[in-house]
Design a protein around this motif. Structure first.
Motif, mmCIF file in Angstrom:
data_model
loop_
_atom_site.group_PDB
_atom_site.id
_atom_site.type_symbol
_atom_site.label_atom_id
_atom_site.label_comp_id
_atom_site.label_asym_id
_atom_site.label_seq_id
_atom_site.Cartn_x
_atom_site.Cartn_y
_atom_site.Cartn_z
ATOM 1 N N ARG A 29 0.834 -1.202 0.000
ATOM 2 C CA ARG A 29 0.000 0.000 0.000
ATOM 3 C C ARG A 29 0.869 1.252 0.000
ATOM 4 N NH1 ARG A 29 -4.616 0.260 4.465
ATOM 5 N NH2 ARG A 29 -5.228 -1.561 3.222
ATOM 6 N N PHE A 30 1.964 1.210 0.758
ATOM 7 C CA PHE A 30 2.892 2.342 0.790
ATOM 8 C C PHE A 30 3.472 2.588 -0.594
ATOM 9 C CE2 PHE A 30 6.924 4.449 1.378
ATOM 10 C CZ PHE A 30 6.727 5.317 2.444
ATOM 11 N N GLU A 31 3.911 1.543 -1.255
ATOM 12 C CA GLU A 31 4.478 1.667 -2.604
ATOM 13 C C GLU A 31 3.461 2.244 -3.576
ATOM 14 O OE1 GLU A 31 5.835 -1.561 -5.958
ATOM 15 O OE2 GLU A 31 6.748 -1.730 -3.962
ATOM 16 N N ARG A 32 2.242 1.758 -3.557
ATOM 17 C CA ARG A 32 1.211 2.261 -4.470
ATOM 18 C C ARG A 32 0.910 3.729 -4.196
ATOM 19 N NH1 ARG A 32 -1.280 -2.580 -2.879
ATOM 20 N NH2 ARG A 32 -2.921 -1.423 -1.787
ATOM 21 N N ARG A 33 1.022 4.131 -2.959
ATOM 22 C CA ARG A 33 0.701 5.508 -2.583
ATOM 23 C C ARG A 33 1.773 6.493 -3.030
ATOM 24 N NH1 ARG A 33 -0.961 7.339 3.635
ATOM 25 N NH2 ARG A 33 -1.561 9.490 3.132
ATOM 26 N N PHE A 34 3.054 6.083 -3.008
ATOM 27 C CA PHE A 34 4.140 7.041 -3.227
ATOM 28 C C PHE A 34 4.941 6.821 -4.509
ATOM 29 C CE2 PHE A 34 3.461 7.260 1.381
ATOM 30 C CZ PHE A 34 3.320 8.631 1.530
ATOM 31 N N ARG A 35 4.637 5.804 -5.276
ATOM 32 C CA ARG A 35 5.420 5.537 -6.480
ATOM 33 C C ARG A 35 5.151 6.574 -7.563
ATOM 34 N NH1 ARG A 35 2.003 0.079 -8.094
ATOM 35 N NH2 ARG A 35 0.040 1.140 -8.626
ATOM 36 N N LEU A 36 6.126 6.719 -8.454
ATOM 37 C CA LEU A 36 5.930 7.573 -9.620
ATOM 38 C C LEU A 36 4.954 6.913 -10.575
ATOM 39 C CD1 LEU A 36 8.751 8.635 -8.458
ATOM 40 C CD2 LEU A 36 9.102 9.499 -10.765
ATOM 41 N N GLU A 37 4.284 7.710 -11.372
ATOM 42 C CA GLU A 37 3.305 7.150 -12.303
ATOM 43 C C GLU A 37 3.966 6.336 -13.401
ATOM 44 O OE1 GLU A 37 0.710 10.131 -13.808
ATOM 45 O OE2 GLU A 37 -0.144 10.622 -11.848
ATOM 46 N N GLU A 38 5.170 6.721 -13.792
ATOM 47 C CA GLU A 38 5.911 5.953 -14.787
ATOM 48 C C GLU A 38 7.397 6.107 -14.530
ATOM 49 O OE1 GLU A 38 5.998 9.316 -18.347
ATOM 50 O OE2 GLU A 38 4.614 7.615 -18.485
ATOM 51 N N CYS A 39 8.164 5.181 -15.070
ATOM 52 C CA CYS A 39 9.602 5.190 -14.854
ATOM 53 C C CYS A 39 10.286 6.168 -15.800
ATOM 54 C CB CYS A 39 10.163 3.782 -15.063
ATOM 55 S SG CYS A 39 11.964 3.700 -14.998
ATOM 56 N N ASP A 40 11.155 6.977 -15.250
ATOM 57 C CA ASP A 40 12.022 7.842 -16.050
ATOM 58 C C ASP A 40 13.375 7.138 -16.139
ATOM 59 O OD1 ASP A 40 13.867 9.767 -16.935
ATOM 60 O OD2 ASP A 40 12.752 11.409 -16.031
ATOM 61 N N PRO A 41 13.782 6.657 -17.319
ATOM 62 C CA PRO A 41 15.013 5.857 -17.406
ATOM 63 C C PRO A 41 16.264 6.602 -16.978
ATOM 64 C CG PRO A 41 14.245 6.459 -19.604
ATOM 65 C CD PRO A 41 13.149 6.825 -18.650
ATOM 66 N N ARG A 42 16.215 7.913 -16.909
ATOM 67 C CA ARG A 42 17.391 8.671 -16.480
ATOM 68 C C ARG A 42 17.768 8.393 -15.033
ATOM 69 N NH1 ARG A 42 15.701 14.684 -17.751
ATOM 70 N NH2 ARG A 42 13.831 13.863 -16.739
ATOM 71 N N ILE A 43 16.850 7.824 -14.252
ATOM 72 C CA ILE A 43 17.183 7.546 -12.850
ATOM 73 C C ILE A 43 18.362 6.580 -12.745
ATOM 74 C CG2 ILE A 43 14.808 7.953 -12.075
ATOM 75 C CD1 ILE A 43 14.633 4.842 -11.711
ATOM 76 N N HIS A 44 18.555 5.737 -13.756
ATOM 77 C CA HIS A 44 19.634 4.751 -13.688
ATOM 78 C C HIS A 44 21.007 5.408 -13.710
ATOM 79 C CE1 HIS A 44 16.794 1.528 -13.882
ATOM 80 N NE2 HIS A 44 16.286 1.962 -15.012
ATOM 81 N N PHE A 45 21.064 6.667 -14.106
ATOM 82 C CA PHE A 45 22.336 7.384 -14.139
ATOM 83 C C PHE A 45 22.427 8.399 -12.996
ATOM 84 C CE2 PHE A 45 20.735 6.318 -18.363
ATOM 85 C CZ PHE A 45 21.592 5.265 -18.633
ATOM 86 N N ALA A 46 21.480 8.272 -12.057
ATOM 87 C CA ALA A 46 21.458 9.128 -10.870
ATOM 88 C C ALA A 46 21.545 8.320 -9.585
ATOM 89 C CB ALA A 46 20.178 9.970 -10.852
ATOM 90 N N LEU A 47 21.093 7.058 -9.629
ATOM 91 C CA LEU A 47 21.127 6.210 -8.444
ATOM 92 C C LEU A 47 22.537 5.678 -8.241
ATOM 93 C CD1 LEU A 47 17.811 4.227 -8.967
ATOM 94 C CD2 LEU A 47 18.209 6.154 -7.420
ATOM 95 N N SER A 48 23.106 5.953 -7.083
ATOM 96 C CA SER A 48 24.496 5.597 -6.833
ATOM 97 C C SER A 48 24.604 4.669 -5.637
ATOM 98 C CB SER A 48 25.333 6.860 -6.574
ATOM 99 O OG SER A 48 26.684 6.527 -6.349
ATOM 100 N N THR A 49 25.283 3.530 -5.835
ATOM 101 C CA THR A 49 25.489 2.585 -4.739
ATOM 102 C C THR A 49 26.898 2.648 -4.173
ATOM 103 O OG1 THR A 49 26.125 0.834 -6.282
ATOM 104 C CG2 THR A 49 23.789 0.990 -5.682
#
Length: 238
Positions: free
Chosen positions: A124-144
């Motif tokens: 329920r938390f995920e459905r409430r706060f998720r983005l409506e669609e994926c922006d593929p640019r996030i893969h070049f912003a998420l850093s591990t």
């Protein structure tokens, strides 16, 4: 510290504190204790959701590595633990890095299946706060913190679109090569793992052209680099 700090400020300040070696406990407690209704009101549009969750992911990825730098550069089981265990408290929910990346930022897309499969049983938390669609640019912003991972940056709702473009352009310039004679583009393995996020191989080619990583008239074959999971352990042990 003012009690009036909004959730966007808290997530940005947490990431900044992580980057600079500052105190993080009070900021982590603020994120953990956020009221969900207030958080939802704060994250009322796409730029706010993008910046909040990008900052939260990057902050906690680094915090988890500070606790155990060997997790990411170990075997597959260690990496699974790093991404899949619920060790991130936000607004009364315990979340994993997978929850933040695949559930919220990728709009409930499965980690497996090359980006084409939905994530089963979103909370329920995920459905409430998720983005409506994926922006593929996030893969070049998420850093591990892995060698093949993008650098860490703090994202702001006012400038997140431009900041994502800058992060993407930089990463592609550093990690994509094009062989004109063979008409082959060698790209990061992220494109393979999440090709559905980019619209398949043809979408990847258009994405590369958009950021001038390959010539506009090219229709290259795609080859995928290996991903380097190694981590600078000394950085997290000092």
């Amino acid at each position: 510290m003012s009690t009036q700090l909004d959730p966007l400020t808290v997530s940005a300040d947490l990431l900044y504190s992580v980057k600079t070696g500052g105190e993080t406990r009070s900021l982590r407690e603020r994120l953990a204790g956020l009221d969900r209704d207030r958080l939802e009101r704060t994250l009322a549009d796409r730029p706010r959701r993008l910046s909040f969750w990008l900052n939260a992911f990057n902050a906690y990825a680094q915090l988890l590595l500070e606790r155990d730098p060997s997790l990411l550069s170990g075997g597959r089981l260690d990496r699974w633990k790093f991404f899949a265990r619920d060790r991130i408290p936000i607004a009364g929910a315990w979340l994993s890095l997978n929850d933040l990346r695949d559930g919220i930022l990728r709009s409930s897309s499965h980690r497996w299946g090359l980006g084409y499969l939905p994530r089963p049983f979103p909370s329920r938390f995920e459905r409430r706060f998720r983005l409506e669609e994926c922006d593929p640019r996030i893969h070049f912003a998420l850093s591990t913190g892995a060698e093949s991972s993008p650098p860490i940056a703090v994202y702001s709702p006012e400038d997140v679109e431009e900041e994502l473009d800058v992060a993407t352009e930089w990463y592609l310039e550093e990690n994509v090569s094009y062989d004109r004679e063979r008409d082959v583009a060698t790209v990061p393995r992220l494109f393979r793992w999440y090709q559905g996020d980019f619209g398949g191989p043809s979408g990847i080619r258009q994405f590369l052209k958009r950021y001038d990583a390959v010539p506009t008239a090219a229709t290259p074959s795609l080859e995928y680099d290996d991903y380097d999971w190694s981590v600078d352990v000394e950085r997290f042990s000092t």
